[in-house]
Design an enzyme around this catalytic site. Sequence first.
Site, PDB file in Angstrom:
ATOM      1  N   ASP A 635     -25.982 -29.648  30.064  1.00  0.00           N
ATOM      2  CA  ASP A 635     -25.651 -30.378  29.080  1.00  0.00           C
ATOM      3  C   ASP A 635     -24.357 -31.438  29.626  1.00  0.00           C
ATOM      4  OD1 ASP A 635     -27.127 -29.303  27.298  1.00  0.00           O
ATOM      5  OD2 ASP A 635     -25.798 -27.724  26.635  1.00  0.00           O
ATOM      6  N   ARG A 666     -31.149 -38.786  27.577  1.00  0.00           N
ATOM      7  CA  ARG A 666     -29.822 -38.936  28.185  1.00  0.00           C
ATOM      8  C   ARG A 666     -30.133 -39.856  29.237  1.00  0.00           C
ATOM      9  NH1 ARG A 666     -27.206 -33.388  26.306  1.00  0.00           N
ATOM     10  NH2 ARG A 666     -26.476 -33.888  24.439  1.00  0.00           N
TER      11      ARG A 666
HETATM   12  C1  S3P Z   1     -29.011 -24.070  24.856  1.00  0.00           C
HETATM   13  C2  S3P Z   1     -29.648 -24.303  26.013  1.00  0.00           C
HETATM   14  C3  S3P Z   1     -30.055 -25.595  26.809  1.00  0.00           C
HETATM   15  C4  S3P Z   1     -28.781 -26.397  26.407  1.00  0.00           C
HETATM   16  C5  S3P Z   1     -28.500 -26.748  24.645  1.00  0.00           C
HETATM   17  C6  S3P Z   1     -28.020 -25.159  24.370  1.00  0.00           C
HETATM   18  C7  S3P Z   1     -28.777 -22.786  24.319  1.00  0.00           C
HETATM   19  O1  S3P Z   1     -31.264 -26.031  26.228  1.00  0.00           O
HETATM   20  O2  S3P Z   1     -29.166 -27.853  26.684  1.00  0.00           O
HETATM   21  O3  S3P Z   1     -27.339 -27.438  24.458  1.00  0.00           O
HETATM   22  O4  S3P Z   1     -27.989 -22.409  23.473  1.00  0.00           O
HETATM   23  O5  S3P Z   1     -29.498 -21.863  24.596  1.00  0.00           O
HETATM   24  P1  S3P Z   1     -32.233 -25.841  26.983  1.00  0.00           P
HETATM   25  O6  S3P Z   1     -32.593 -24.173  26.959  1.00  0.00           O
HETATM   26  O7  S3P Z   1     -33.736 -26.329  26.234  1.00  0.00           O
HETATM   27  O8  S3P Z   1     -32.345 -26.338  28.529  1.00  0.00           O
END
Ligand code: S3P
Length: 757
Positions: A635, A666
């Site tokens: 992120d 992004r």
């Molecule tokens: C998150 C996992 C990430 C992240 C998201 C929050 C989570 O996504 O980008 O902002 O809380 O499990 P991905 O697991 O799809 O990469």
Amino acid sequence: MNSPAARLKQARVLIVGLGLIGGSIARGLKRAEAVSRLLACDSDTEQLHAALAEGSVDEVGDLATLCPQADLIVIALPTLLTAEVLATVAKHCAAHAVVTDVASVKATVTRAAQDLGAGFSSRFVPGHPIAGSEKSGYLASDAELFSSRNVILTPLPDNTQDSLGLVSALWRVIGANMLAMSVERHDEVLAATSHLPHLLAYSIVDVLARQEQSDDIFRYAAGGFADFSRLASSDPRMWSDIFVANRGAMSRVLGSMIEELQGLKAALESAPPGELASDLRKLFTDARATREAFINTHFKPNANSVMKEQKVSFLACGLNQAARNSDASVCGKVRVPGDKSISHRSIIFGSIAEGRTEVSGFLEGEDALNTVAAFRELGVTIVGPEQGRLSIIGVGRNGLSAPRKPLYMGNSGTAMRLLAGLLAAQPFDSVLTGDESLSKRPMARVVDPLRDMGAQIEAQEGGTPPLRIAPATLAGIHYAMPMASAQVKSCLLLAGLYAEGETRIDEPAICRDHTERMLEGFGYPLTRTADFKSVTLEGGFPLKATTIDVPSDISSATFFLVAAAICPGSDVELEHVGINPSRVGIINLLKMMGANLDMLNERVVGGEPVADLRIRYAPLKGIVIPEEQIPLAIDEFPALFIAAAVAEGETVLRGAEELRVKESDRLAAMAAGMDAIGIESEMYHDGIRISGNPAAVFNTAEIDSQGDHRIAMAFAVASLRSAAPLVIRDCANVATSFPNFVELSARLGLEIGVERS
Ligand code: S3P
């Protein structure tokens, strides 16, 4: 154990006081055929007989006779009378009977209940429907009065889940939305939002009535007066009770009101006309915008599914006057809000645990608040959040109730994907929806493996939300994830809690493990391999409530890390930041680039490692980003690209196609914005190459954040190196993850103006 709705169906319910509220409850319950027998008492026998004749109650009589027969007693009387009647109810009611009330002030009633001893107060659930009207009496009552309106519970510390469940079921079946808060907060909030307007309505009528020739005045009064004074037609007995019971909070809010009026009076008397006109215009414009936002977001039925109607733009101006005056740069110590991933998970696991889970440091951003609202709709009582504190009264792994409407996940992919796993295992239908951005995001990554587990789940054509879920029996799965996704892993683990047999998830690269840590915190057995790339659990165990201290979100802290890293002279400390090894990619990458970054006071809080991060400006150099760091910084790339833009040499990112399907694409959103401000980059299908320039002064430009909170904040930080302010459009979603970003930025020396239109 029976569900609360099933218990309600077998219950004999007594309504004490058959006025507008009591009568509306009776009519609503009858219409829904929700209880086994409906009893009522009231000092006004005419009202009682009218209700009996209409069939909206089954039996009427006096309190002492009916009380012992009831399983659930609703005291629907004015506030002070409620406190008095409680003693009689406690004396006559059955030992198992659950009691609730509808009084508008909770402190008085709560104290009265607690004075009656723990045997009673554990079964007394204070409640308050925010659904009155200026009308009163049984004849004005309406089965629809509570439909889509809020009912606030103010649970007592010893209230049992059974009592809370039964009272919630009563309100839910007649259409109300459930909220919960502490007694103190309830009385403060209601003093401001309800009691003050009533006091003002009564007093404006009184002031006018006392004017000379008041008859004449009223003759010429029109719609404005009628609208404004509507509340003065309310029941005088009820309202005098309320002001007596809530006099402390009332006098505080009245003090603020008087100050405001005195300021206006002084301005009318002495401000120059031009100044007066512009001050008043500003006040009225802001007040109108606030009211419209309130109506749109909180007052329409299904308000939380209403699209944001306000467009928010940032005018990011770089260092503020205070920073420039002090010759400092980005400097200071702040604590950014709680971690979004952990906040979501605290609600999810707290809800299906047994007992009360106390959460502190909770992120009060829109995404996590939508998750709170969703679990309330699933029948869970959640008190708060109040200053980051929440109390979740868990319903146990099989205690969720069927939602009555689609669950709105706002902007949050995490909430939608995790809830998909949980809901796929429930014995009821559900629908998950989201905002414009979420509605375009890929859900096949969870839908497909959930189906392999036996789930009945449908996405739209193209694999996007809404998701429609029907009951199914699940079987454990051994799933090798094609991409490193904590959301997919967590979704399947949640489904696995309910599945027959073992669920094992293998990840191609380490991704965040908050779910695993939290499951351990809730006492759920699971095993992980030594390289942390595989986790296994078996379905069927209970979760035990716990205490959760949410650390600050490293993803939010990142914006200030980068601010300090790109602005000479900076020295920033970010307190209590989560440094879970699966989240520290940004620290690793900034250090590789040469940042002067220290982790101080490392400690473990509730199973999650935490530290204070200190960063001082140091020149940066470009790097090739190692692929294994990508999931650990997934992120943080929008902000990191801004750091790369002022580094010596090139920064190259490959293997990050996942960035294409976040809240925006992004890679594309950043490449476009960077191009606009003069940063040279080349975009690939799976990454980007950025040409850094340590002497860069970015051009001024208008940037489209594409509604993505992290793009908006990244460019706000970039303004620290731009020649003139940057205009950043479509920033409302910053509120999803970092609601006080502008305020904390100002404290550290970064000025961001906010325009709403
Ligand atoms: C998150 C996992 C990430 C992240 C998201 C929050 C989570 O996504 O980008 O902002 O809380 O499990 P991905 O697991 O799809 O990469």
